[in-house]
Write a protein that holds these residues in place. Structure first.
Motif, PDB file in Angstrom:
ATOM      1  N   UNK A  10      42.562  48.607  30.541  1.00  0.00           N
ATOM      2  CA  UNK A  10      43.187  47.528  29.777  1.00  0.00           C
ATOM      3  C   UNK A  10      43.650  48.148  28.466  1.00  0.00           C
ATOM      4  N   UNK A  11      44.748  48.872  28.519  1.00  0.00           N
ATOM      5  CA  UNK A  11      45.149  49.752  27.424  1.00  0.00           C
ATOM      6  C   UNK A  11      46.314  49.227  26.601  1.00  0.00           C
ATOM      7  N   UNK A  51      47.580  41.981  36.651  1.00  0.00           N
ATOM      8  CA  UNK A  51      46.143  42.004  36.954  1.00  0.00           C
ATOM      9  C   UNK A  51      46.024  42.354  38.433  1.00  0.00           C
ATOM     10  N   UNK A  52      45.725  43.601  38.732  1.00  0.00           N
ATOM     11  CA  UNK A  52      45.745  44.014  40.135  1.00  0.00           C
ATOM     12  C   UNK A  52      44.878  45.249  40.313  1.00  0.00           C
ATOM     13  N   UNK A  56      44.954  46.052  33.964  1.00  0.00           N
ATOM     14  CA  UNK A  56      45.279  44.852  33.196  1.00  0.00           C
ATOM     15  C   UNK A  56      46.313  45.248  32.157  1.00  0.00           C
ATOM     16  N   UNK A  57      47.480  44.603  32.182  1.00  0.00           N
ATOM     17  CA  UNK A  57      48.561  45.014  31.274  1.00  0.00           C
ATOM     18  C   UNK A  57      49.560  43.883  31.114  1.00  0.00           C
ATOM     19  N   UNK A  98      36.854  37.765  33.709  1.00  0.00           N
ATOM     20  CA  UNK A  98      36.342  37.279  34.995  1.00  0.00           C
ATOM     21  C   UNK A  98      37.273  37.662  36.132  1.00  0.00           C
ATOM     22  N   UNK A  99      38.596  37.526  35.924  1.00  0.00           N
ATOM     23  CA  UNK A  99      39.565  37.895  36.958  1.00  0.00           C
ATOM     24  C   UNK A  99      39.460  39.380  37.282  1.00  0.00           C
ATOM     25  N   UNK A 100      39.318  40.212  36.265  1.00  0.00           N
ATOM     26  CA  UNK A 100      39.196  41.651  36.490  1.00  0.00           C
ATOM     27  C   UNK A 100      37.907  41.991  37.220  1.00  0.00           C
TER      28      UNK A 100
END
Length: 379
Positions: A197-198, A322-323, A331-332, A347-349
């Protein structure tokens, strides 16, 4: 060189990475969160004291995520003893088409809202100006950004996770069902569960590993303004641009206690690489923002502008990425409107790491056609 096995590694200690670390740790993962900079840094998109929390979206997916997020923010507050989310109410005004889409979705989901004539809204909130019908949402508020990131990291640590600052990643690779992480100091890590998540550095770190969509990084330049009238009762404002508004894009505004009333345009800053920013407002952008405040916020003094700087990392359609591919979860592209969803994005991640897919609209292979604007998202 020795390589250390780690249960789960999260790269990026801003809002989303910190939320992922918390959610993974509470599921029993051995989590290591790596953050390039120090606590409370100002180099990304997660710093400052105020972000809009709202449930006014035309897309029901975002409304449902925001509904879930409110409960998650309250849980985080209780877990860490930190005040994070303050309800202020919020208004949307401007484009009739944008407001119609919002109202239709809110009605379909039984989300509380109220429609006011422009004159009634101006009377209700002296110091604000409106020319069109106004949509009021009582659920809108603000999240304290710096406290939120610190609270998420605290919560992750309380669940047994490790948070490591000043840990810059030099390279990421994938080798079969493992991901390899190499830090600038020579540390080498191997994990089956890597979350990246950068923010504005997404393409630098994982662009060679997964088919990221185009993500445009901009240096945004909102400003805090001081008021000539009391603003304690003012709502957050989302202004959907329409012809004649005198604005280059949709705009947003909200109180930042102790600093002023923050006003900004959505996604119009100069394109930058996050390592090459000057953190300064352009004279043209600042003049445009002052003129906008002079027209739409008669209770603010345009001359008191104190510019602030942050980054947006925006996909063409402003939907998030988110994949998961193999051991790598990405996450981007939070496009200037992701902050309100923080704990839920974690939570999704965590669900992706566990093998449960996210909504197709967030996928790496999603067709992303340009559809920019605050009807999709905002601060």
């Amino acid at each position: 060189m020795t390589t250390t096995d780690v249960g789960a590694v999260v790269v990026g200690g801003g809002l989303v990475g910190s939320a992922a670390a918390w959610q993974l740790a509470r599921r029993g993962r051995d989590v290591l969160l790596l953050e390039r900079f120090g606590p409370g840094h100002v180099h990304g998109a997660s710093h400052g004291a105020s972000r809009i929390f709202r449930r006014t979206y035309a897309d029901p997916t975002y409304v449902r995520l925001a509904q879930e997020a409110e409960a998650a923010w309250r849980e985080l507050e209780e877990r860490t003893g930190t005040d994070l989310l303050t309800r202020t109410g919020g208004v949307d005004h401007g484009s009739a088409q944008a407001l119609a889409g919002l109202v239709a979705t809110l009605r379909s989901l039984d989300e509380p809202h109220e429609l006011l004539p422009a004159a009634a809204a101006a009377e209700r909130w002296p110091g604000l100006s409106f020319e069109t019908e106004v949509l009021f949402s009582p659920a809108t508020g603000r999240v304290h950004a710096d406290r939120a990131v610190a609270a998420l990291q605290q919560a992750a640590a309380l669940e047994g996770g490790e948070v490591r600052h000043h840990a810059r990643v030099a390279r990421l690779d994938v080798d079969g069902d493992h991901a390899l992480v190499e830090l600038e100091d020579g540390t080498r890590l191997r994990t089956r569960e890597l979350v990246v998540a950068a923010g504005g550095w997404a393409h630098d770190l994982v662009g060679h590993l997964v088919p990221l969509p185009r993500i445009t990084v901009t240096q945004e330049q909102p400003a805090h303004f001081q008021a000539a009238v009391p603003t304690e009762a003012w709502p957050a404002v989302v202004h959907h641009a329409r012809p004649g508004d005198g604005t280059p894009a949709d705009a947003y505004a909200l109180a930042t206690p102790g600093e002023g009333y923050k006003v900004g345009f959505h996604g119009v800053g100069p394109v930058v690489h996050p390592d090459e920013r000057d953190y300064a407002a352009t004279p043209e952008g600042l003049a445009q923002l002052r003129a906008y405040v002079g027209r739409w916020f008669p209770g603010l003094d345009p001359a008191t502008a104190e510019p602030i700087s942050c980054t947006y990392a925006t996909t063409d359609d402003e939907h998030f990425v988110l994949d998961r591919r193999g051991p790598l979860t990405v996450a981007a592209g939070f496009s200037g409107h992701g902050f309100k969803f923080g704990p839920v994005l974690g939570r999704v991640l965590a669900d992706l790491v566990d093998g449960r897919p996210a909504a197709a609209m967030f996928g790496l292979e999603s067709v992303r056609t340009a559809a920019r604007g605050l009807s999709t998202g905002s601060s």
